[in-house]
Design an enzyme around this catalytic site. Structure first.
Site, short mmCIF file in Angstrom:
data_model
loop_
_atom_site.label_atom_id
_atom_site.label_comp_id
_atom_site.label_asym_id
_atom_site.label_seq_id
_atom_site.Cartn_x
_atom_site.Cartn_y
_atom_site.Cartn_z
CB CYS A 1 56.90 48.06 55.38
SG CYS A 1 56.38 48.92 56.89
CB CYS B 1 55.47 52.73 56.23
SG CYS B 1 56.73 52.07 57.34
#
Length: 75
Positions: A10, A13
């Site tokens: 995501c 991240c």
């Protein structure tokens, strides 16, 4: 030093990975940075919230994106 960024890929991240790379660069460290996206591998660290930062097999941060300066403290 082995640094692992745990997460699904995501935007948080990806931001953590970018911050880790910047912190390593600013400190001039020799480190291997790995991205761990497999849920089973993430769970093996006991991480319940991502993104997470693992340094030399020890979970340092989970569930948030620390700043470059915060990451430096863990390295």
């Amino acid at each position: 030093m082995v640094i692992k960024v745990l997460g699904s890929g995501c935007c948080n991240c990806k931001k953590l990975e970018a911050n880790v790379r910047e912190a390593v660069k600013e400190l001039g460290l020799k480190a291997t940075i790995e991205k761990v996206e497999d849920f089973k591998d993430i769970m093996a660290y006991g991480v319940m919230r991502t993104p997470a930062l693992v340094v030399d097999e020890q979970v340092k941060i989970m569930g948030r994106v620390p700043s470059v300066e915060d990451i430096k403290k863990y390295l």
